[in-house]
Design a protein around this motif. Structure first.
Motif, PDB file in Angstrom:
ATOM      1  N   UNK A  69     -99.900 -48.661   8.969  1.00  0.00           N
ATOM      2  CA  UNK A  69     -98.495 -49.290   8.480  1.00  0.00           C
ATOM      3  C   UNK A  69     -98.450 -50.283   7.285  1.00  0.00           C
ATOM      4  N   UNK A  70     -99.720 -51.153   7.563  1.00  0.00           N
ATOM      5  CA  UNK A  70     -99.868 -52.370   6.628  1.00  0.00           C
ATOM      6  C   UNK A  70    -100.323 -51.857   5.485  1.00  0.00           C
ATOM      7  N   UNK A  71    -101.077 -50.681   5.246  1.00  0.00           N
ATOM      8  CA  UNK A  71    -101.488 -50.094   4.167  1.00  0.00           C
ATOM      9  C   UNK A  71    -100.550 -49.391   3.551  1.00  0.00           C
ATOM     10  N   UNK A  72     -99.326 -49.062   4.177  1.00  0.00           N
ATOM     11  CA  UNK A  72     -98.220 -48.340   3.502  1.00  0.00           C
ATOM     12  C   UNK A  72     -97.480 -49.639   2.519  1.00  0.00           C
ATOM     13  N   UNK A  73     -97.206 -50.546   3.421  1.00  0.00           N
ATOM     14  CA  UNK A  73     -96.506 -51.552   2.886  1.00  0.00           C
ATOM     15  C   UNK A  73     -97.104 -52.108   1.465  1.00  0.00           C
ATOM     16  N   UNK A  74     -98.371 -52.393   1.586  1.00  0.00           N
ATOM     17  CA  UNK A  74     -99.180 -52.639   0.226  1.00  0.00           C
ATOM     18  C   UNK A  74     -98.987 -51.547  -0.931  1.00  0.00           C
ATOM     19  N   UNK A  75     -99.090 -50.264  -0.272  1.00  0.00           N
ATOM     20  CA  UNK A  75     -98.944 -49.402  -1.395  1.00  0.00           C
ATOM     21  C   UNK A  75     -97.613 -49.314  -1.936  1.00  0.00           C
ATOM     22  N   UNK A  76     -96.485 -49.419  -1.352  1.00  0.00           N
ATOM     23  CA  UNK A  76     -95.123 -49.795  -1.785  1.00  0.00           C
ATOM     24  C   UNK A  76     -95.087 -51.045  -2.667  1.00  0.00           C
ATOM     25  N   UNK A  77     -96.081 -51.963  -2.522  1.00  0.00           N
ATOM     26  CA  UNK A  77     -95.745 -52.984  -3.065  1.00  0.00           C
ATOM     27  C   UNK A  77     -96.520 -53.128  -4.371  1.00  0.00           C
ATOM     28  N   UNK A  78     -97.871 -52.771  -4.362  1.00  0.00           N
ATOM     29  CA  UNK A  78     -98.643 -52.867  -5.561  1.00  0.00           C
ATOM     30  C   UNK A  78     -99.040 -51.236  -6.108  1.00  0.00           C
ATOM     31  N   UNK A  79     -98.680 -50.298  -5.513  1.00  0.00           N
ATOM     32  CA  UNK A  79     -98.918 -48.989  -5.973  1.00  0.00           C
ATOM     33  C   UNK A  79     -99.692 -48.066  -5.213  1.00  0.00           C
ATOM     34  N   UNK A  80     -99.388 -46.957  -5.148  1.00  0.00           N
ATOM     35  CA  UNK A  80    -100.250 -45.871  -4.733  1.00  0.00           C
ATOM     36  C   UNK A  80    -101.800 -45.452  -5.159  1.00  0.00           C
ATOM     37  N   UNK A  81    -101.841 -45.576  -6.428  1.00  0.00           N
ATOM     38  CA  UNK A  81    -103.215 -45.305  -6.977  1.00  0.00           C
ATOM     39  C   UNK A  81    -104.091 -46.691  -6.750  1.00  0.00           C
ATOM     40  N   UNK A  82    -103.523 -47.859  -6.639  1.00  0.00           N
ATOM     41  CA  UNK A  82    -104.307 -48.999  -6.702  1.00  0.00           C
ATOM     42  C   UNK A  82    -105.115 -49.235  -5.099  1.00  0.00           C
ATOM     43  N   UNK A  83    -104.260 -48.436  -4.193  1.00  0.00           N
ATOM     44  CA  UNK A  83    -104.945 -48.359  -2.854  1.00  0.00           C
ATOM     45  C   UNK A  83    -105.592 -47.239  -2.506  1.00  0.00           C
ATOM     46  N   UNK A  84    -105.169 -45.843  -2.992  1.00  0.00           N
ATOM     47  CA  UNK A  84    -105.955 -44.754  -2.978  1.00  0.00           C
ATOM     48  C   UNK A  84    -107.317 -44.873  -3.177  1.00  0.00           C
ATOM     49  N   UNK A  85    -107.465 -45.034  -4.664  1.00  0.00           N
ATOM     50  CA  UNK A  85    -108.658 -45.036  -5.254  1.00  0.00           C
ATOM     51  C   UNK A  85    -109.633 -45.971  -4.607  1.00  0.00           C
ATOM     52  N   UNK A  86    -109.311 -47.234  -4.201  1.00  0.00           N
ATOM     53  CA  UNK A  86    -110.411 -48.237  -3.549  1.00  0.00           C
ATOM     54  C   UNK A  86    -110.719 -47.528  -1.976  1.00  0.00           C
ATOM     55  N   UNK A  87    -109.574 -46.984  -1.352  1.00  0.00           N
ATOM     56  CA  UNK A  87    -109.700 -46.392  -0.093  1.00  0.00           C
ATOM     57  C   UNK A  87    -110.728 -44.934  -0.197  1.00  0.00           C
ATOM     58  N   UNK A  88    -110.619 -44.196  -1.289  1.00  0.00           N
ATOM     59  CA  UNK A  88    -111.627 -43.207  -1.342  1.00  0.00           C
ATOM     60  C   UNK A  88    -113.047 -43.962  -1.414  1.00  0.00           C
ATOM     61  N   UNK A  89    -112.973 -44.792  -2.432  1.00  0.00           N
ATOM     62  CA  UNK A  89    -114.474 -45.321  -2.550  1.00  0.00           C
ATOM     63  C   UNK A  89    -114.902 -46.134  -1.233  1.00  0.00           C
ATOM     64  N   UNK A  90    -114.227 -46.848  -0.678  1.00  0.00           N
ATOM     65  CA  UNK A  90    -114.646 -47.645   0.786  1.00  0.00           C
ATOM     66  C   UNK A  90    -115.072 -46.441   1.929  1.00  0.00           C
ATOM     67  N   UNK A  91    -114.246 -45.506   1.796  1.00  0.00           N
ATOM     68  CA  UNK A  91    -114.594 -44.386   2.576  1.00  0.00           C
ATOM     69  C   UNK A  91    -115.779 -43.862   2.555  1.00  0.00           C
ATOM     70  N   UNK A  92    -116.445 -43.495   1.166  1.00  0.00           N
ATOM     71  CA  UNK A  92    -117.536 -42.952   0.875  1.00  0.00           C
ATOM     72  C   UNK A  92    -118.817 -43.799   1.126  1.00  0.00           C
ATOM     73  N   UNK A  93    -118.427 -45.069   0.674  1.00  0.00           N
ATOM     74  CA  UNK A  93    -119.707 -45.985   0.902  1.00  0.00           C
ATOM     75  C   UNK A  93    -119.762 -46.380   2.093  1.00  0.00           C
ATOM     76  N   UNK A  94    -118.875 -46.679   3.163  1.00  0.00           N
ATOM     77  CA  UNK A  94    -118.977 -46.999   4.416  1.00  0.00           C
ATOM     78  C   UNK A  94    -119.641 -45.949   5.207  1.00  0.00           C
ATOM     79  N   UNK A  95    -119.087 -44.424   5.062  1.00  0.00           N
ATOM     80  CA  UNK A  95    -119.530 -43.356   5.624  1.00  0.00           C
ATOM     81  C   UNK A  95    -121.202 -43.119   5.236  1.00  0.00           C
ATOM     82  N   UNK A  96    -121.504 -42.791   4.037  1.00  0.00           N
ATOM     83  CA  UNK A  96    -122.903 -42.780   3.614  1.00  0.00           C
ATOM     84  C   UNK A  96    -123.958 -43.841   4.211  1.00  0.00           C
TER      85      UNK A  96
END
Length: 398
Positions: A69-96
């Motif tokens: 829910x906090x992620x959604x609040x941030x995405x509404x505030x600063x933008x979808x792309x600005x949250x989605x792209x770093x999330x994809x990067x973090x997902x990949x880095x932390x997983x691998x």
């Protein structure tokens, strides 16, 4: 956020945007289904108990319940792309990065980080489809998105199980795909213009005023029920029944568990057509009724062909209910608060995913697996019938 792809844009740009969103969805589904088949191999490699190995799943799913829910609040505030792209990067880095660490506690920590990023991705892909498309096209793409989730849920266990035979680390290498999608997404995705002009308490207050609370609550309950049943009944209880009652091998069990994904994908891909003829409350009701019939049949039959038919009904039920709830929530949410509304949806989804398996196993320890499935089937039927009235009234009170 008001920026539909109905504004002048090339078909190529639209296609690339949709492909990135769908690729992001496929990445988010990896988190559980790619690793689950590898748990026995991980257990042996680290000389840990089965319950300790299962923490790799819990560590991934639980953060989404709390943080999304906090992620959604941030995405509404600063933008979808600005949250989605770093999330994809973090997902990949932390997983691998799991491949390179030498402590199981550290691995669990990385899975917590990855789970937080994965929940954000899952939430924002559906949010972006709501931002960028409308009407029948929106329903169609949300249906395809649900079909992609089904494809991943069916295919990743086979892939993960095969890769784990090489080494327990190999499935984790696949998470690096998230980095690739992040790079492509940063180049392809556009940022819908934000219309949010409030933060903190004022944001929450404005969202509560703008979103029909009763209607949203009904849809959230439906989302919880869908994934509570999916992970508790279909993915936990049914494998035990297939093992104990039919004596099937793990390979045969995996094959049968993939059957619902076939009909789920076929049904959800037609959601835009279905919604022309039936209202969302009717379709969601039909989904739970179909789920209930499927579970009841699976519980009482001793015939493999009947069981196969019951599993197909599982998928049809989910195909009716899941994409329709996502579409209804997207249409319910004002543009300025869609990120928050859809992030709560993901949090509720993750709660159902996390709670389903232990609840169903606890009940099964008292009454047995078949009776547990029968009880769940009757409960789904009752929920579908009673829930229709609530969803209809909620829709009328918007």
């Amino acid at each position: 956020m008001r920026s539909r792809l109905s504004s002048p844009r090339t078909d190529t740009q639209r296609s690339r945007t949709v492909l990135v969103i769908f690729a992001s969805t496929l990445v988010s589904v990896m988190g559980v289904s790619l690793i689950s088949p590898a748990l026995p191999t991980i257990q042996a490699a680290w000389n840990i108990s089965p319950s300790q190995a299962s923490l790799l799943i819990s560590a991934f799913t639980l953060p989404g319940v709390v943080f999304t829910p906090f992620v959604g609040l941030i995405a509404d505030r600063i933008g979808r792309k600005r949250v989605l792209v770093p999330s994809l990067f973090l997902f990949g880095v932390s997983g691998s990065a799991v491949v390179f660490v030498d402590g199981f506690t550290t691995i669990l920590g990385l899975r917590v980080v990855q789970g937080t990023a994965g929940s954000a991705i899952m939430s924002l892909t559906v949010t972006l489809l709501g931002d960028l498309f409308s009407g029948e096209r929106q329903s169609q793409l949300i249906g395809f998105n649900a079909a992609i989730i089904a494809i991943g849920a069916a295919g990743y266990p086979l892939l993960g199980g095969g890769l784990a035979q090489l080494s327990w680390t190999v499935p984790f290498v696949c998470f690096g795909i998230g980095i690739v999608v992040a790079v492509v997404g940063s180049a392809v995705l556009t940022e819908p213009a934000s219309s949010v002009n409030s933060t903190g308490i004022s944001y929450i207050t404005n969202a509560v005023r703008a979103v029909p609370t009763r209607a949203a609550l009904g849809l959230y309950v439906a989302i919880f029920g869908i994934f509570f049943i999916l992970y508790g009944a279909q993915l936990t209880v049914v494998p035990f029944i297939l093992d104990e009652s039919y004596g099937l091998s793990s390979g045969a069990i995996g094959l049968l568990l993939g059957l619902p994904a076939v009909t789920m994908g076929m049904t959800s891909s037609q959601s835009s057509r279905l919604i022309r003829h039936l209202s969302p409350p009717r379709l969601i009701t039909l989904g739970f009724v179909t789920y209930g019939v499927g579970m009841s049949l699976a519980a009482i039959t001793s015939s493999i062909p009947v069981l196969v038919g019951a599993l197909f009904l599982f998928g049809i039920g989910q195909g009716f209910a899941e994409p329709i709830t996502d579409t209804a929530l997207n249409r319910l949410a004002p543009d300025a608060f869609r990120g928050g509304v859809m992030s709560i949806r993901t949090s509720v989804l993750q709660f159902g995913t996390t709670l389903g398996p232990p609840v169903f196993v606890a009940i099964a320890s008292i009454v047995g697996y078949a009776d547990t499935l029968l009880i769940a089937g009757i409960a789904a039927l009752a929920f579908g019938v009673s829930g229709y009235g609530f969803l209809t009234l909620s829709r009328q009170s918007r």
